[in-house]
Scaffold this motif. Structure first.
Motif, PDB file in Angstrom:
ATOM      1  N   GLN A 275     -55.858  29.257  33.821  1.00 51.18           N
ATOM      2  CA  GLN A 275     -54.611  28.644  34.276  1.00 51.18           C
ATOM      3  C   GLN A 275     -53.411  29.503  33.911  1.00 51.18           C
ATOM      4  N   ALA A 276     -53.418  30.029  32.683  1.00 50.68           N
ATOM      5  CA  ALA A 276     -52.282  30.834  32.223  1.00 50.68           C
ATOM      6  C   ALA A 276     -52.151  32.115  33.035  1.00 50.68           C
ATOM      7  N   GLU A 277     -53.272  32.769  33.326  1.00 54.11           N
ATOM      8  CA  GLU A 277     -53.210  34.003  34.106  1.00 54.11           C
ATOM      9  C   GLU A 277     -52.752  33.725  35.537  1.00 54.11           C
ATOM     10  N   SER A 278     -53.149  32.584  36.078  1.00 60.21           N
ATOM     11  CA  SER A 278     -52.672  32.206  37.415  1.00 60.21           C
ATOM     12  C   SER A 278     -51.162  32.006  37.415  1.00 60.21           C
ATOM     13  N   ALA A 279     -50.637  31.352  36.367  1.00 58.87           N
ATOM     14  CA  ALA A 279     -49.192  31.168  36.250  1.00 58.87           C
ATOM     15  C   ALA A 279     -48.479  32.508  36.094  1.00 58.87           C
ATOM     16  N   GLN A 280     -49.094  33.421  35.340  1.00 55.74           N
ATOM     17  CA  GLN A 280     -48.508  34.748  35.152  1.00 55.74           C
ATOM     18  C   GLN A 280     -48.365  35.477  36.486  1.00 55.74           C
ATOM     19  N   GLN A 281     -49.408  35.448  37.309  1.00 57.58           N
ATOM     20  CA  GLN A 281     -49.333  36.109  38.613  1.00 57.58           C
ATOM     21  C   GLN A 281     -48.270  35.474  39.505  1.00 57.58           C
ATOM     22  N   ASP A 282     -48.151  34.138  39.432  1.00 63.39           N
ATOM     23  CA  ASP A 282     -47.144  33.452  40.242  1.00 63.39           C
ATOM     24  C   ASP A 282     -45.735  33.848  39.804  1.00 63.39           C
ATOM     25  N   LEU A 283     -45.520  33.978  38.498  1.00 62.35           N
ATOM     26  CA  LEU A 283     -44.214  34.394  37.986  1.00 62.35           C
ATOM     27  C   LEU A 283     -43.859  35.785  38.514  1.00 62.35           C
TER      28      LEU A 283
ATOM     29  N   SER B  27     -40.086  39.796  35.773  1.00 61.25           N
ATOM     30  CA  SER B  27     -40.603  41.076  35.302  1.00 61.25           C
ATOM     31  C   SER B  27     -41.877  40.877  34.475  1.00 61.25           C
ATOM     32  N   ARG B  28     -42.857  41.731  34.726  1.00 67.23           N
ATOM     33  CA  ARG B  28     -44.103  41.655  33.952  1.00 67.23           C
ATOM     34  C   ARG B  28     -43.848  41.859  32.462  1.00 67.23           C
ATOM     35  N   SER B  29     -42.875  42.729  32.140  1.00 63.71           N
ATOM     36  CA  SER B  29     -42.593  43.010  30.735  1.00 63.71           C
ATOM     37  C   SER B  29     -41.961  41.815  30.019  1.00 63.71           C
ATOM     38  N   SER B  30     -41.418  40.845  30.791  1.00 62.08           N
ATOM     39  CA  SER B  30     -40.795  39.674  30.163  1.00 62.08           C
ATOM     40  C   SER B  30     -41.796  38.552  29.905  1.00 62.08           C
ATOM     41  N   ILE B  31     -43.043  38.760  30.299  1.00 63.63           N
ATOM     42  CA  ILE B  31     -44.071  37.724  30.178  1.00 63.63           C
ATOM     43  C   ILE B  31     -45.060  38.125  29.087  1.00 63.63           C
ATOM     44  N   ARG B  32     -45.324  37.200  28.177  1.00 64.06           N
ATOM     45  CA  ARG B  32     -46.301  37.444  27.107  1.00 64.06           C
ATOM     46  C   ARG B  32     -47.326  36.322  27.125  1.00 64.06           C
ATOM     47  N   LEU B  33     -48.560  36.691  26.835  1.00 66.77           N
ATOM     48  CA  LEU B  33     -49.667  35.731  26.892  1.00 66.77           C
ATOM     49  C   LEU B  33     -50.549  35.907  25.670  1.00 66.77           C
ATOM     50  N   MET B  34     -50.899  34.798  25.037  1.00 70.73           N
ATOM     51  CA  MET B  34     -51.812  34.835  23.889  1.00 70.73           C
ATOM     52  C   MET B  34     -52.876  33.772  24.080  1.00 70.73           C
ATOM     53  N   ALA B  35     -54.114  34.184  24.122  1.00 74.49           N
ATOM     54  CA  ALA B  35     -55.228  33.264  24.376  1.00 74.49           C
ATOM     55  C   ALA B  35     -55.962  32.964  23.087  1.00 74.49           C
ATOM     56  N   GLY B  36     -56.450  31.722  22.965  1.00 77.21           N
ATOM     57  CA  GLY B  36     -57.274  31.335  21.833  1.00 77.21           C
ATOM     58  C   GLY B  36     -58.671  31.908  21.988  1.00 77.21           C
ATOM     59  N   GLU B  37     -59.487  31.753  20.957  1.00 76.89           N
ATOM     60  CA  GLU B  37     -60.851  32.266  21.001  1.00 76.89           C
ATOM     61  C   GLU B  37     -61.733  31.353  21.816  1.00 76.89           C
ATOM     62  N   GLU B  38     -62.793  31.950  22.430  1.00 71.55           N
ATOM     63  CA  GLU B  38     -63.664  31.179  23.309  1.00 71.55           C
ATOM     64  C   GLU B  38     -64.345  30.057  22.555  1.00 71.55           C
ATOM     65  N   GLY B  39     -64.627  30.234  21.321  1.00 70.52           N
ATOM     66  CA  GLY B  39     -65.342  29.208  20.558  1.00 70.52           C
ATOM     67  C   GLY B  39     -64.447  28.189  19.927  1.00 70.52           C
ATOM     68  N   GLY B  40     -63.165  28.181  20.299  1.00 71.52           N
ATOM     69  CA  GLY B  40     -62.218  27.297  19.625  1.00 71.52           C
ATOM     70  C   GLY B  40     -62.536  25.841  19.783  1.00 71.52           C
ATOM     71  N   ARG B  41     -63.188  25.410  20.854  1.00 69.84           N
ATOM     72  CA  ARG B  41     -63.376  23.995  21.110  1.00 69.84           C
ATOM     73  C   ARG B  41     -64.444  23.372  20.216  1.00 69.84           C
ATOM     74  N   GLU B  42     -65.174  24.162  19.448  1.00 72.31           N
ATOM     75  CA  GLU B  42     -66.178  23.550  18.601  1.00 72.31           C
ATOM     76  C   GLU B  42     -65.536  22.717  17.492  1.00 72.31           C
TER      77      GLU B  42
ATOM     78  N   ARG C 269     -46.528  23.807  37.482  1.00 78.22           N
ATOM     79  CA  ARG C 269     -47.357  23.764  38.688  1.00 78.22           C
ATOM     80  C   ARG C 269     -48.762  24.292  38.432  1.00 78.22           C
ATOM     81  N   HIS C 270     -48.915  25.148  37.452  1.00 74.93           N
ATOM     82  CA  HIS C 270     -50.231  25.723  37.160  1.00 74.93           C
ATOM     83  C   HIS C 270     -50.924  25.035  35.974  1.00 74.93           C
ATOM     84  N   GLY C 271     -50.422  23.883  35.548  1.00 77.20           N
ATOM     85  CA  GLY C 271     -51.174  23.089  34.573  1.00 77.20           C
ATOM     86  C   GLY C 271     -50.676  23.140  33.148  1.00 77.20           C
ATOM     87  N   ALA C 272     -49.446  23.624  32.914  1.00 75.44           N
ATOM     88  CA  ALA C 272     -48.904  23.593  31.557  1.00 75.44           C
ATOM     89  C   ALA C 272     -48.805  22.145  31.083  1.00 75.44           C
ATOM     90  N   VAL C 273     -49.240  21.880  29.843  1.00 76.88           N
ATOM     91  CA  VAL C 273     -49.315  20.506  29.351  1.00 76.88           C
ATOM     92  C   VAL C 273     -48.188  20.242  28.363  1.00 76.88           C
TER      93      VAL C 273
END
Length: 367
Positions: A14-22, A28-43, A116-120
């Motif tokens: 969802q976040a990457e989809s929002a990034q492409q839409d922005l 500007s791509r340089s004004s956008i920062r993204l930090m993802a959690g680890e895949e196993g975080g939901r345990e 629009r891309h699912g930010a909660v």
């Protein structure tokens, strides 16, 4: 003045989809920062940050907020400690943070794209996490885990009492406003050749010499001296000017209409049926239950299903086999009728349980 808009997403997709839409909308791509959690975080779902001593996510979020200017490594911050903690909890559960730095005029547009891309709403999500944590804690206690006093929590219920929740789904129909196109109006200048006719007046000097032979008059004698006479001529020339005049108006508006739409769906509900068993029937089934457990080990143990889940099917088939109505019948003859009865009572998928019903039905007929 620059503004920073932050969105929390449940998944990196969802976040990457929002990034492409922005980026597509001019950010500007340089004004956008993204930090993802680890895949196993939901345990760790169901635990709060206080019950899990993993501080790595708190540090990662702190560095992320420091990079976008919302938090200082020395402690000064535009983000409260509670918000910092909630972002860290979301990252621990596998979520993704996305920030975009822009000016005042574009901040609302950036927020709309993230939504629009699912930010909660992180505060609403925190309430859900707390409810989930309370539910899991309550379920663990009710299952019979021993407390500090050495008593079982399940003992508070009436002895011998089993509670079956009756659940119904309710169809709720709402409405939301979505874009359905529109009209874009452009205005541009055009040039059209035109011509007009005008009559112009022009003067010129006409000199004519006429021969005369007569005595000069007194007036003529008085004018008989040196002098200069000037006769000036005039002429008209065209003067062109332009005047802008409004000759038409284009009025653009919107017209709203309403219509009624029928929404159809299906809802589910839990139905509980109680079947009475006589002591004799219960004793008969118990006397042969070892055979059913043996069949379970041979046939079902590798299918990921427990004997307790299959026991009702064995009991159902066993009592059908004792019924005189079916004693002289072949399984292929009675299976369609038995299946209809099974599915009418919503006992479960017939293909999953039919082998157990068949086995118990056959054993009852041979006892």
């Amino acid at each position: 003045m620059a503004k920073t808009v932050i969105g929390f997403f449940d998944s990196r997709t969802q976040a990457e989809s929002a990034q492409q839409d922005l980026i597509s909308n001019g950010f500007s791509r340089s004004s956008i920062r993204l930090m993802a959690g680890e895949e196993g975080g939901r345990e760790y779902a169901g635990q709060t940050p206080e019950t899990h001593a993993h501080e790595g996510f708190m540090d990662r979020v702190r560095h992320f907020l420091a990079e976008i200017g919302l938090m200082s490594e020395k402690g000064a911050s535009h983000v409260s400690e509670s918000e910092h903690s909630l972002y860290a909890e979301g990252m621990r559960r596998g979520g993704t943070l996305l920030s975009v730095t822009t000016d005042d005029d574009s901040a609302d547009e950036a927020a709309d794209i993230l939504s629009r891309h699912g930010a909660v709403d992180i505060d609403e999500r925190a309430t859900a996490w707390q409810a989930d944590s309370a539910t899991q804690t309550g379920a663990t206690t009710a299952s019979g885990v021993m407390g500090a006093s050495g008593t079982t929590a399940a003992s508070s219920a009436t002895e011998g009492e089993t509670r079956i929740p009756v659940i119904e789904e309710e169809l709720k129909v709402g409405k939301r406003e979505v874009e359905r196109g529109g009209a874009r109006v452009y205005s541009h200048m055009t040039e059209t050749p035109v011509e007009e006719q005008v009559r112009l007046r022009e003067e010129r000097v006409d000199v004519e010499r006429r021969p005369v032979d007569r005595p000069a008059s007194e007036a003529e004698l008085n004018a008989f001296q040196e002098g200069t006479m000037e006769i000036r001529t005039t002429a008209e020339e065209p003067v062109v000017s332009k005047e802008a005049r409004v000759v038409e108006e284009v009025v653009v508006g919107k017209e709203a209409t309403e219509h009624t739409e029928t929404i159809r769906g299906t809802v589910r509900a839990t139905e509980v049926e109680v079947e009475s068993l006589t002591p004799e029937e219960a004793q008969q089934f118990a006397a042969h239950e070892s055979e059913f457990r043996s069949d379970f080990q041979n046939v079902y143990s590798s299918r990921g299903i427990s004997y307790e889940q299959l026991q009702p099917a064995y009991r159902y088939g066993y009592h059908l086999g004792l019924n005189p109505r079916y004693r002289g019948s072949d399984w292929s003859q009675v299976e369609p009728e038995i299946r209809r009865d099974w599915e009418a009572h919503n006992y479960g998928p017939w293909d999953r349980f039919k082998d157990a019903v068949h086995y118990a039905w056959d054993r009852a007929r041979h006892h």
